[in-house]
Motif scaffolding. Structure first.
Motif, mmCIF file in Angstrom:
data_model
loop_
_atom_site.group_PDB
_atom_site.id
_atom_site.type_symbol
_atom_site.label_atom_id
_atom_site.label_comp_id
_atom_site.label_asym_id
_atom_site.label_seq_id
_atom_site.Cartn_x
_atom_site.Cartn_y
_atom_site.Cartn_z
ATOM 1 N N ARG A 70 39.860 55.981 38.762
ATOM 2 C CA ARG A 70 38.700 55.507 37.996
ATOM 3 C C ARG A 70 37.502 56.422 38.202
ATOM 4 O O ARG A 70 36.793 56.776 37.245
ATOM 5 N N GLN A 100 45.372 49.936 32.510
ATOM 6 C CA GLN A 100 46.003 49.686 31.215
ATOM 7 C C GLN A 100 45.320 50.480 30.099
ATOM 8 O O GLN A 100 44.129 50.772 30.172
ATOM 9 N N ASN A 101 46.093 50.796 29.093
ATOM 10 C CA ASN A 101 45.599 51.501 27.898
ATOM 11 C C ASN A 101 45.073 52.901 28.208
ATOM 12 O O ASN A 101 44.142 53.381 27.552
ATOM 13 N N SER A 102 45.660 53.557 29.182
ATOM 14 C CA SER A 102 45.187 54.896 29.542
ATOM 15 C C SER A 102 45.768 55.932 28.592
ATOM 16 O O SER A 102 46.994 56.131 28.530
ATOM 17 N N LYS A 193 43.081 49.230 22.538
ATOM 18 C CA LYS A 193 41.881 48.987 23.334
ATOM 19 C C LYS A 193 41.590 50.182 24.230
ATOM 20 O O LYS A 193 42.490 50.992 24.512
ATOM 21 N N GLU A 196 41.387 50.156 30.712
ATOM 22 C CA GLU A 196 40.857 49.070 31.541
ATOM 23 C C GLU A 196 41.370 49.244 32.963
ATOM 24 O O GLU A 196 42.559 49.507 33.181
ATOM 25 N N TYR A 198 41.624 47.531 36.874
ATOM 26 C CA TYR A 198 41.582 46.299 37.672
ATOM 27 C C TYR A 198 41.846 46.675 39.122
ATOM 28 O O TYR A 198 42.835 47.330 39.426
ATOM 29 N N ASN A 308 43.185 38.413 39.041
ATOM 30 C CA ASN A 308 42.176 38.642 38.001
ATOM 31 C C ASN A 308 42.143 37.427 37.074
ATOM 32 O O ASN A 308 42.730 37.430 35.996
#
Length: 336
Positions: A70, A100-102, A193, A196, A198, A308
């Motif tokens: 990140r 996710q969605n990388s 998207k 994200e 987490y 989460n």
């Protein structure tokens, strides 16, 4: 030229012999010296995040990896994580839910033999990983090993010594790599998207493996102390008579507990409706099922879900069966 960050975490690939067996000792900079060809593929920077035998890998270490990616996400085009093989499938599954969605590839690799040996799979695995991580069409979390690219949620270690250590369970490999050429089997579809991240995982999960003649002696303690009980059952799934009465009673007493039926069988998944031992229990207790998910993905996804709570404001069953990185294909809509 693409910029790729190498994140070293230890493992066999970075090990040398010690008085007590192999131990991670090789630095990421030294790893790169064994594959000088990488300079023709991408620009690489390296960081030593961990230096572990992967048997010691824990969810806290996954959080460190996610935090590292990140923090560096905007600086690099891709990431390669050098990791031990023993828990690599768990890490790949966990990172699939935690990142996710990388649109940028996050590749996990390692080796069955240390990179400093004359005969080793480490050099080809590492070079293939940089090749895949620097390719325009790559995205998401995957394992690159022995010339195969496996979705992070579909990998399982099936051999303890051979170079072809990992299989993609009930799902095709995303690609194969031969002679520095990538041959893709699964097209990479654009994400709907943005990426994200987490960093929370609920580790308070118990995996209960059934064996013939198992007794209910510890069931009460398991239900009392854990947020989720994953039952690794025989075949397509069910609770044997030796446990059924006590298991049903505890499910009624602890309706807040998440109970998931998985299977000890590697391929073709669970389906509790097939046999009486599964059908009756699912009829009277609130069970989720693994269906065609790997056990590693079930464990990682459950940790992510429970860690989460914002992602489970809707029905937890709907979130559990929503496909992430190809983890569930048939799910509860499978036809028997």
């Amino acid at each position: 030229m693409k910029k790729v960050l190498l994140i070293a975490t230890g493992g066999t690939i970075a090990s040398k012999k010690s008085d007590n067996g192999l131990k991670p000792q090789i630095t990421p900079e030294e790893l790169l010296e064994y594959i000088p060809q990488v300079k023709n593929i991408c620009e690489v920077n390296a960081i030593q995040l961990l230096n572990l035998d992967s048997s010691n890998m824990e969810p806290s270490h996954w959080k460190m990896m996610v935090h590292c990616i990140r923090e560096n996400y905007d600086k690099y085009d891709g990431f390669v994580i050098a990791h031990g093989t023993d828990t690599m499938a768990y890490t790949a599954a966990a990172l699939s839910y935690m990142i996710q969605n990388s649109t940028k590839p996050i590749v996990i690799t390692g080796a069955q033999k240390p990179i400093d040996l004359e005969i080793t799979d480490a050099k080809s695995n590492l070079l293939d990983s940089f090749l895949y991580a620097s390719d325009e069409k790559s995205q998401g979390v995957s394992i690159v090993f022995d010339g195969k690219v496996i979705a992070g949620t579909r990998a399982k270690k099936v051999r303890s010594k051979s170079y072809n250590a990992f299989s993609s369970i009930d799902f095709p490999c995303l690609a194969v790599i031969q002679d520095l050429n990538i041959m893709r089997y699964i097209p990479m579809l654009p994400f709907e998207k943005p990426v994200e991240f987490y960093e929370n995982m609920d580790e308070n999960i118990f995996l209960m493996k059934l064996i013939p003649g198992i007794k209910p002696l510890v069931l009460e303690a398991i239900f009392e102390h854990y947020d989720c009980i994953i039952v690794e059952s025989f075949g397509v799934g069910g609770i044997p008579q030796s446990l059924a009465k006590d298991f049903y009673k505890l499910c009624q007493e602890h309706p807040e507990k998440l109970v998931i039926m998985a299977t000890q069988v590697a391929h073709e998944g669970s389906d509790m409706t097939v046999y009486e031992v599964g059908h009756d229990m699912k009829k009277y207790c609130r069970f989720l099922e693994s269906y065609d998910m790997t056990l590693e993905s079930v464990i990682a996804k459950t940790m992510w879900l429970l860690g989460n709570t914002d992602v489970t404001k809707e029905n937890i069953e709907d979130v559990f069966y929503k496909s992430v990185n190809y983890d569930v294909i048939f799910g509860k809509n499978r036809k028997c």
